[in-house]
Design a protein around this motif. Sequence first.
Motif, PDB file in Angstrom:
ATOM      1  N   ALA A 163      23.072  58.717  42.732  1.00 54.83           N
ATOM      2  CA  ALA A 163      22.755  57.286  42.741  1.00 54.83           C
ATOM      3  C   ALA A 163      23.686  56.512  41.824  1.00 54.83           C
ATOM      4  N   ALA A 164      23.952  57.060  40.636  1.00 57.70           N
ATOM      5  CA  ALA A 164      24.840  56.371  39.697  1.00 57.70           C
ATOM      6  C   ALA A 164      26.231  56.209  40.282  1.00 57.70           C
ATOM      7  N   ALA A 165      26.749  57.255  40.908  1.00 61.02           N
ATOM      8  CA  ALA A 165      28.091  57.189  41.492  1.00 61.02           C
ATOM      9  C   ALA A 165      28.137  56.205  42.658  1.00 61.02           C
ATOM     10  N   ALA A 166      27.121  56.222  43.518  1.00 56.02           N
ATOM     11  CA  ALA A 166      27.101  55.318  44.668  1.00 56.02           C
ATOM     12  C   ALA A 166      27.002  53.863  44.225  1.00 56.02           C
ATOM     13  N   LEU A 167      26.165  53.583  43.233  1.00 55.60           N
ATOM     14  CA  LEU A 167      26.030  52.215  42.717  1.00 55.60           C
ATOM     15  C   LEU A 167      27.334  51.744  42.085  1.00 55.60           C
ATOM     16  N   LEU A 168      27.993  52.640  41.353  1.00 57.46           N
ATOM     17  CA  LEU A 168      29.263  52.271  40.742  1.00 57.46           C
ATOM     18  C   LEU A 168      30.311  51.960  41.802  1.00 57.46           C
ATOM     19  N   GLY A 169      30.346  52.768  42.860  1.00 54.18           N
ATOM     20  CA  GLY A 169      31.305  52.513  43.930  1.00 54.18           C
ATOM     21  C   GLY A 169      31.071  51.184  44.617  1.00 54.18           C
ATOM     22  N   ALA A 170      29.818  50.890  44.946  1.00 60.54           N
ATOM     23  CA  ALA A 170      29.506  49.615  45.597  1.00 60.54           C
ATOM     24  C   ALA A 170      29.824  48.447  44.675  1.00 60.54           C
ATOM     25  N   GLY A 171      29.518  48.586  43.388  1.00 62.39           N
ATOM     26  CA  GLY A 171      29.843  47.528  42.432  1.00 62.39           C
ATOM     27  C   GLY A 171      31.335  47.301  42.314  1.00 62.39           C
ATOM     28  N   ALA A 172      32.103  48.403  42.328  1.00 62.64           N
ATOM     29  CA  ALA A 172      33.557  48.279  42.254  1.00 62.64           C
ATOM     30  C   ALA A 172      34.100  47.520  43.468  1.00 62.64           C
ATOM     31  N   HIS A 173      33.496  47.728  44.628  1.00 63.65           N
ATOM     32  CA  HIS A 173      33.935  47.004  45.827  1.00 63.65           C
ATOM     33  C   HIS A 173      33.775  45.500  45.649  1.00 63.65           C
ATOM     34  N   PHE A 174      32.605  45.066  45.199  1.00 63.54           N
ATOM     35  CA  PHE A 174      32.371  43.636  45.017  1.00 63.54           C
ATOM     36  C   PHE A 174      33.311  43.051  43.960  1.00 63.54           C
ATOM     37  N   ALA A 175      33.538  43.792  42.878  1.00 60.90           N
ATOM     38  CA  ALA A 175      34.424  43.289  41.823  1.00 60.90           C
ATOM     39  C   ALA A 175      35.874  43.248  42.273  1.00 60.90           C
ATOM     40  N   ASN A 176      36.287  44.245  43.047  1.00 62.97           N
ATOM     41  CA  ASN A 176      37.690  44.366  43.438  1.00 62.97           C
ATOM     42  C   ASN A 176      38.150  43.237  44.346  1.00 62.97           C
ATOM     43  N   VAL A 177      37.256  42.725  45.187  1.00 65.41           N
ATOM     44  CA  VAL A 177      37.674  41.698  46.150  1.00 65.41           C
ATOM     45  C   VAL A 177      37.592  40.288  45.582  1.00 65.41           C
ATOM     46  N   LEU A 178      37.036  40.121  44.400  1.00 67.53           N
ATOM     47  CA  LEU A 178      36.847  38.769  43.860  1.00 67.53           C
ATOM     48  C   LEU A 178      38.134  37.944  43.807  1.00 67.53           C
ATOM     49  N   PRO A 179      39.271  38.509  43.325  1.00 70.94           N
ATOM     50  CA  PRO A 179      40.464  37.660  43.230  1.00 70.94           C
ATOM     51  C   PRO A 179      41.023  37.220  44.573  1.00 70.94           C
ATOM     52  N   ASP A 180      40.683  37.928  45.652  1.00 75.27           N
ATOM     53  CA  ASP A 180      41.324  37.682  46.945  1.00 75.27           C
ATOM     54  C   ASP A 180      40.371  37.133  47.996  1.00 75.27           C
ATOM     55  N   ILE A 181      39.213  36.661  47.588  1.00 78.16           N
ATOM     56  CA  ILE A 181      38.214  36.246  48.572  1.00 78.16           C
ATOM     57  C   ILE A 181      38.738  35.133  49.487  1.00 78.16           C
ATOM     58  N   GLU A 182      39.370  34.127  48.922  1.00 85.34           N
ATOM     59  CA  GLU A 182      39.841  33.008  49.748  1.00 85.34           C
ATOM     60  C   GLU A 182      40.961  33.434  50.685  1.00 85.34           C
ATOM     61  N   ASP A 183      41.896  34.259  50.190  1.00 87.03           N
ATOM     62  CA  ASP A 183      42.956  34.769  51.063  1.00 87.03           C
ATOM     63  C   ASP A 183      42.378  35.636  52.167  1.00 87.03           C
ATOM     64  N   ASP A 184      41.384  36.445  51.826  1.00 80.80           N
ATOM     65  CA  ASP A 184      40.758  37.298  52.842  1.00 80.80           C
ATOM     66  C   ASP A 184      40.110  36.449  53.931  1.00 80.80           C
ATOM     67  N   ARG A 185      39.386  35.422  53.525  1.00 80.51           N
ATOM     68  CA  ARG A 185      38.751  34.558  54.520  1.00 80.51           C
ATOM     69  C   ARG A 185      39.780  33.903  55.436  1.00 80.51           C
ATOM     70  N   ALA A 186      40.898  33.496  54.837  1.00 78.11           N
ATOM     71  CA  ALA A 186      41.929  32.810  55.619  1.00 78.11           C
ATOM     72  C   ALA A 186      42.573  33.732  56.653  1.00 78.11           C
ATOM     73  N   THR A 187      42.551  35.036  56.385  1.00 81.97           N
ATOM     74  CA  THR A 187      43.181  35.983  57.313  1.00 81.97           C
ATOM     75  C   THR A 187      42.151  36.768  58.129  1.00 81.97           C
ATOM     76  N   GLY A 188      40.900  36.329  58.111  1.00 82.60           N
ATOM     77  CA  GLY A 188      39.894  36.920  58.981  1.00 82.60           C
ATOM     78  C   GLY A 188      39.200  38.149  58.451  1.00 82.60           C
TER      79      GLY A 188
END
Length: 279
Positions: A163-188
């Motif tokens: 559970a600890a590893a899975a939660l950490l992985g999911a949290g890392a996903h949300f944190a990792n995309v934060l800087p690129d959210i607007e660019d990601d939206r613009a490219t679909g």
Amino acid sequence: MPRRRTAAGLPAACHPLPAAAVTLFAAALAAAAGRGPLGSAVTAAAVAAGQLSVGWCNDRADLRRDLATGRRDKPLVAGTATPAAVTRAAALALLLCVPLSLAAGPLAGAVHLVGVAAAWAYNLRLKATAVSWLPYAVAFGLLPAFVTLGLPGAPWPPGWLTAAAALLGAGAHFANVLPDIEDDRATGVLGLPQRLGARWSAAFAGTLVLGSTAALVLGPPGRATAYGWGLLGATAVALLLTCRRPGRLPFRAVLAVAAADVLLLLLRLGALETPPLPA
């Protein structure tokens, strides 16, 4: 000249920081679980090969979108690596990952390869869907099983560790995309963080990583240590301060918390009876 550019760009195209962090975590966990020097080295090599394949696959799959958004920090966009070279590197790393994973045993190897396959599925398709978090949770959640299934008797890891590893992985996903959210939206690219927006994604990142730390502090048998309680409090404060800021700071905060969590895990495992991981 092209060979020099490829040699310079390939290491940067594999996402070296997260790849190194995951590999070091796996090596430390294997050593603490009693895999021994050879077993720990094989575990680290298999995880490193898998992470390299995933990193190179990610940059190659994102090339069109990175060109559209002018991502000059990416080697393929900057021209320091060629698409053909990155494709070959990803394929070679994936091929090496198979025998290295299976060297830990058939079941352990199969579990690790499922995790690597989940990461490739994210790169090639799932990152643009509402279940973009799932490959991260699966890949990270299976990593402890890859370590423990290589032990005599092939035991599964305790639930709190998975559970600890899975939660950490999911949290890392949300944190990792934060800087690129607007660019990601613009490219679909409309994964779950992009659909929720930066504010909610930052909140999810902090909550998931805090949950991971709580699982490590409260999950193992025995009393929680002073270090564990202190880490839990420090994690809450650090994530509250960093996950409200734009840029890559939240992701770096997640990596810092992960490093502290690894130390906590090693301390807790050292206090358990041998063998340390099976419940």
